[in-house]
Design a protein around this motif. Structure first.
Motif, PDB file in Angstrom:
ATOM      1  N   HIS A 164       0.833  -1.212   0.000  1.00 48.25           N
ATOM      2  CA  HIS A 164       0.000   0.000   0.000  1.00 48.25           C
ATOM      3  C   HIS A 164       0.864   1.256   0.000  1.00 48.25           C
ATOM      4  O   HIS A 164       0.573   2.240  -0.707  1.00 48.25           O
ATOM      5  CB  HIS A 164      -0.902  -0.031   1.246  1.00 48.25           C
ATOM      6  CG  HIS A 164      -1.792   1.185   1.343  1.00 48.25           C
ATOM      7  ND1 HIS A 164      -2.818   1.445   0.451  1.00 48.25           N
ATOM      8  CD2 HIS A 164      -1.797   2.217   2.231  1.00 48.25           C
ATOM      9  CE1 HIS A 164      -3.414   2.571   0.774  1.00 48.25           C
ATOM     10  NE2 HIS A 164      -2.818   3.056   1.863  1.00 48.25           N
ATOM     11  N   LYS A 165       1.960   1.232   0.799  1.00 48.98           N
ATOM     12  CA  LYS A 165       2.862   2.380   0.833  1.00 48.98           C
ATOM     13  C   LYS A 165       3.524   2.607  -0.514  1.00 48.98           C
ATOM     14  O   LYS A 165       3.685   3.744  -0.985  1.00 48.98           O
ATOM     15  CB  LYS A 165       3.925   2.186   1.914  1.00 48.98           C
ATOM     16  CG  LYS A 165       3.379   2.308   3.344  1.00 48.98           C
ATOM     17  CD  LYS A 165       4.502   2.165   4.353  1.00 48.98           C
ATOM     18  CE  LYS A 165       3.973   2.359   5.785  1.00 48.98           C
ATOM     19  NZ  LYS A 165       5.032   2.186   6.786  1.00 48.98           N
ATOM     20  N   ARG A 166       3.944   1.488  -1.169  1.00 50.54           N
ATOM     21  CA  ARG A 166       4.574   1.633  -2.490  1.00 50.54           C
ATOM     22  C   ARG A 166       3.597   2.222  -3.501  1.00 50.54           C
ATOM     23  O   ARG A 166       3.960   3.025  -4.351  1.00 50.54           O
ATOM     24  CB  ARG A 166       5.086   0.269  -2.963  1.00 50.54           C
ATOM     25  CG  ARG A 166       6.363  -0.183  -2.270  1.00 50.54           C
ATOM     26  CD  ARG A 166       7.014  -1.319  -3.043  1.00 50.54           C
ATOM     27  NE  ARG A 166       6.166  -2.499  -3.067  1.00 50.54           N
ATOM     28  CZ  ARG A 166       6.190  -3.447  -2.138  1.00 50.54           C
ATOM     29  NH1 ARG A 166       6.998  -3.368  -1.090  1.00 50.54           N
ATOM     30  NH2 ARG A 166       5.388  -4.472  -2.230  1.00 50.54           N
ATOM     31  N   GLU A 167       2.335   1.787  -3.375  1.00 50.26           N
ATOM     32  CA  GLU A 167       1.320   2.315  -4.291  1.00 50.26           C
ATOM     33  C   GLU A 167       1.107   3.821  -4.066  1.00 50.26           C
ATOM     34  O   GLU A 167       0.976   4.598  -5.023  1.00 50.26           O
ATOM     35  CB  GLU A 167       0.005   1.570  -4.066  1.00 50.26           C
ATOM     36  CG  GLU A 167      -1.128   2.018  -4.988  1.00 50.26           C
ATOM     37  CD  GLU A 167      -0.841   1.754  -6.459  1.00 50.26           C
ATOM     38  OE1 GLU A 167      -1.391   2.461  -7.305  1.00 50.26           O
ATOM     39  OE2 GLU A 167      -0.030   0.831  -6.746  1.00 50.26           O
ATOM     40  N   GLN A 168       1.079   4.222  -2.771  1.00 51.70           N
ATOM     41  CA  GLN A 168       0.924   5.647  -2.466  1.00 51.70           C
ATOM     42  C   GLN A 168       2.113   6.443  -2.980  1.00 51.70           C
ATOM     43  O   GLN A 168       1.950   7.538  -3.545  1.00 51.70           O
ATOM     44  CB  GLN A 168       0.797   5.843  -0.947  1.00 51.70           C
ATOM     45  CG  GLN A 168      -0.563   5.473  -0.384  1.00 51.70           C
ATOM     46  CD  GLN A 168      -0.663   5.781   1.093  1.00 51.70           C
ATOM     47  OE1 GLN A 168       0.314   5.628   1.824  1.00 51.70           O
ATOM     48  NE2 GLN A 168      -1.831   6.203   1.530  1.00 51.70           N
ATOM     49  N   LEU A 169       3.320   5.901  -2.809  1.00 56.21           N
ATOM     50  CA  LEU A 169       4.514   6.589  -3.280  1.00 56.21           C
ATOM     51  C   LEU A 169       4.516   6.715  -4.792  1.00 56.21           C
ATOM     52  O   LEU A 169       4.873   7.749  -5.352  1.00 56.21           O
ATOM     53  CB  LEU A 169       5.763   5.836  -2.810  1.00 56.21           C
ATOM     54  CG  LEU A 169       7.113   6.465  -3.188  1.00 56.21           C
ATOM     55  CD1 LEU A 169       7.245   7.866  -2.582  1.00 56.21           C
ATOM     56  CD2 LEU A 169       8.252   5.570  -2.738  1.00 56.21           C
ATOM     57  N   SER A 170       4.077   5.637  -5.464  1.00 57.81           N
ATOM     58  CA  SER A 170       4.019   5.674  -6.925  1.00 57.81           C
ATOM     59  C   SER A 170       3.011   6.716  -7.406  1.00 57.81           C
ATOM     60  O   SER A 170       3.267   7.468  -8.359  1.00 57.81           O
ATOM     61  CB  SER A 170       3.645   4.279  -7.444  1.00 57.81           C
ATOM     62  OG  SER A 170       3.504   4.314  -8.846  1.00 57.81           O
ATOM     63  N   THR A 171       1.855   6.762  -6.721  1.00 58.66           N
ATOM     64  CA  THR A 171       0.837   7.763  -7.092  1.00 58.66           C
ATOM     65  C   THR A 171       1.353   9.180  -6.876  1.00 58.66           C
ATOM     66  O   THR A 171       1.143  10.079  -7.706  1.00 58.66           O
ATOM     67  CB  THR A 171      -0.430   7.552  -6.246  1.00 58.66           C
ATOM     68  OG1 THR A 171      -0.902   6.221  -6.441  1.00 58.66           O
ATOM     69  CG2 THR A 171      -1.519   8.540  -6.651  1.00 58.66           C
ATOM     70  N   PHE A 172       2.053   9.376  -5.742  1.00 52.22           N
ATOM     71  CA  PHE A 172       2.618  10.699  -5.443  1.00 52.22           C
ATOM     72  C   PHE A 172       3.637  11.111  -6.509  1.00 52.22           C
ATOM     73  O   PHE A 172       3.645  12.258  -6.975  1.00 52.22           O
ATOM     74  CB  PHE A 172       3.276  10.660  -4.059  1.00 52.22           C
ATOM     75  CG  PHE A 172       4.001  11.936  -3.723  1.00 52.22           C
ATOM     76  CD1 PHE A 172       3.311  13.080  -3.344  1.00 52.22           C
ATOM     77  CD2 PHE A 172       5.395  11.995  -3.801  1.00 52.22           C
ATOM     78  CE1 PHE A 172       3.989  14.249  -3.042  1.00 52.22           C
ATOM     79  CE2 PHE A 172       6.069  13.165  -3.500  1.00 52.22           C
ATOM     80  CZ  PHE A 172       5.366  14.297  -3.117  1.00 52.22           C
ATOM     81  N   GLN A 197       1.860  12.074  -9.755  1.00 55.67           N
ATOM     82  CA  GLN A 197       1.237  13.396  -9.643  1.00 55.67           C
ATOM     83  C   GLN A 197       2.291  14.498  -9.695  1.00 55.67           C
ATOM     84  O   GLN A 197       2.088  15.541 -10.329  1.00 55.67           O
ATOM     85  CB  GLN A 197       0.456  13.493  -8.333  1.00 55.67           C
ATOM     86  CG  GLN A 197      -0.288  14.820  -8.161  1.00 55.67           C
ATOM     87  CD  GLN A 197      -1.108  14.862  -6.891  1.00 55.67           C
ATOM     88  OE1 GLN A 197      -1.166  13.877  -6.150  1.00 55.67           O
ATOM     89  NE2 GLN A 197      -1.763  15.981  -6.642  1.00 55.67           N
TER      90      GLN A 197
END
Length: 305
Positions: A8-16, A19
């Motif tokens: 989940h953290k990797r996904e958030q980092l990738s999304t950030f 963006q």
């Protein structure tokens, strides 16, 4: 469980990161047109002027261009017309900048009051700014006519003899300065007016309670509050003043006796009338360095205060 949290953290980092890259691209897309315009209309012409300054370049014979080293600069620094044009440009700038700014501030203070016809006054003071300088210059040639001009008629009414104005080497530049102040003060007036309307009325009310009169309010509230606006007005007025071209070109063509010939006019005449583009480029480079020196000096002087 820990594996799911890490995913989940990797996904958030990738999304950030996506963006952030998108925002970066949007930023570059806004900046790119301005940078390209700056390169094509400022940087590239300056580099070409530097290059042409080392050549003998006739605009009608571009195939005959050849390298001459520092010859143009040696000629420039021994050219009396260059020093005369430089003096005229500096004289115009030194007189126009403070006078025009002071007149603009006085007009702004006047139309900022609750006068019945203040909108009419604002239009009247600003209308010369939106009028073509060519039209205004032709109009003032008629006004300055030594025989039939309206100004000399007015002077004659008060018992003053006719003045030569544009036909006199001692009066021509001052006549252009007077006309330029009249034409452009309305623009600075609108900037000062915006600054005046941004000053809190509470300051004036509090000073009135303390017994301050109008002059004291002007000195201790209005002028200090307009410091940043004044710096801006002085900067743009200086930039406009050193580029003086249209008025002497139309009204006197640099005369009489070169008393109104400015650097901008000299560059134009050398480059396009005498086709001496190499020499005109050398003058342009020196002119650019002078403008940069004035800009940095003003910035340091005003910042130190």
């Amino acid at each position: 469980m820990q594996t799911a949290i890490n995913a989940h953290k990797r996904e958030q980092l990738s999304t950030f990161n996506r963006q952030r890259r998108r925002e970066t691209l949007v930023g570059y897309s806004f900046v790119t047109p301005a940078v390209l315009l700056l390169i094509f209309f400022l940087v590239l012409p300056f580099l070409l002027a530097v290059a042409f300054g080392f050549t003998k370049f006739n605009l009608l014979r571009p195939d005959k261009i050849h390298f001459t080293g520092l010859d143009n600069y040696k000629l420039l620094f021994t050219d009396g017309l260059f020093y005369k044009s430089l003096w005229n440009t500096l004289y115009f700038t030194v007189i126009v900048v403070p006078v025009q700014s002071a007149v603009a501030l006085m007009l702004a203070l006047l139309v900022n009051n609750s006068l019945k016809l203040r909108n009419l006054f604002r239009i009247a003071y600003f209308s010369p700014v939106v009028t073509s300088m060519t039209v205004i210059a032709i109009l003032w040639i008629s006004l300055y006519n030594p025989n039939e001009g309206l100004i000399n008629s007015a002077l004659h009414f008060f018992g003053i003899s006719n003045q030569p104005f544009l036909r006199s080497s001692s009066q021509a530049m001052n006549s252009i300065i007077f006309m330029s102040v009249w034409q452009a003060a309305g623009y600075q007036m609108m900037i000062f007016l915006a600054g005046l309307q941004g000053i809190s009325k509470d300051l004036y009310e509090a000073s009135s309670i303390d017994g301050a009169n109008k002059l004291q309010q002007l000195r201790y509230i209005t002028i200090p509050s307009l410091y940043n606006v004044t710096v801006f007005v002085l900067t743009i007025t200086t930039i406009q003043a050193v580029k003086l071209f249209v008025q002497p070109y139309i009204m006197t063509n640099g005369g009489p006796e070169n008393s109104t010939r400015t650097l901008a006019l000299l560059i134009y005449q050398q480059g396009f009338q005498f086709r001496n583009a190499g020499y005109a480029s050398a003058i342009s480079v020196i002119f650019f360095l002078i403008v940069v020196l004035i800009s940095f000096s003003m910035k340091k002087l005003l910042r130190d205060k």
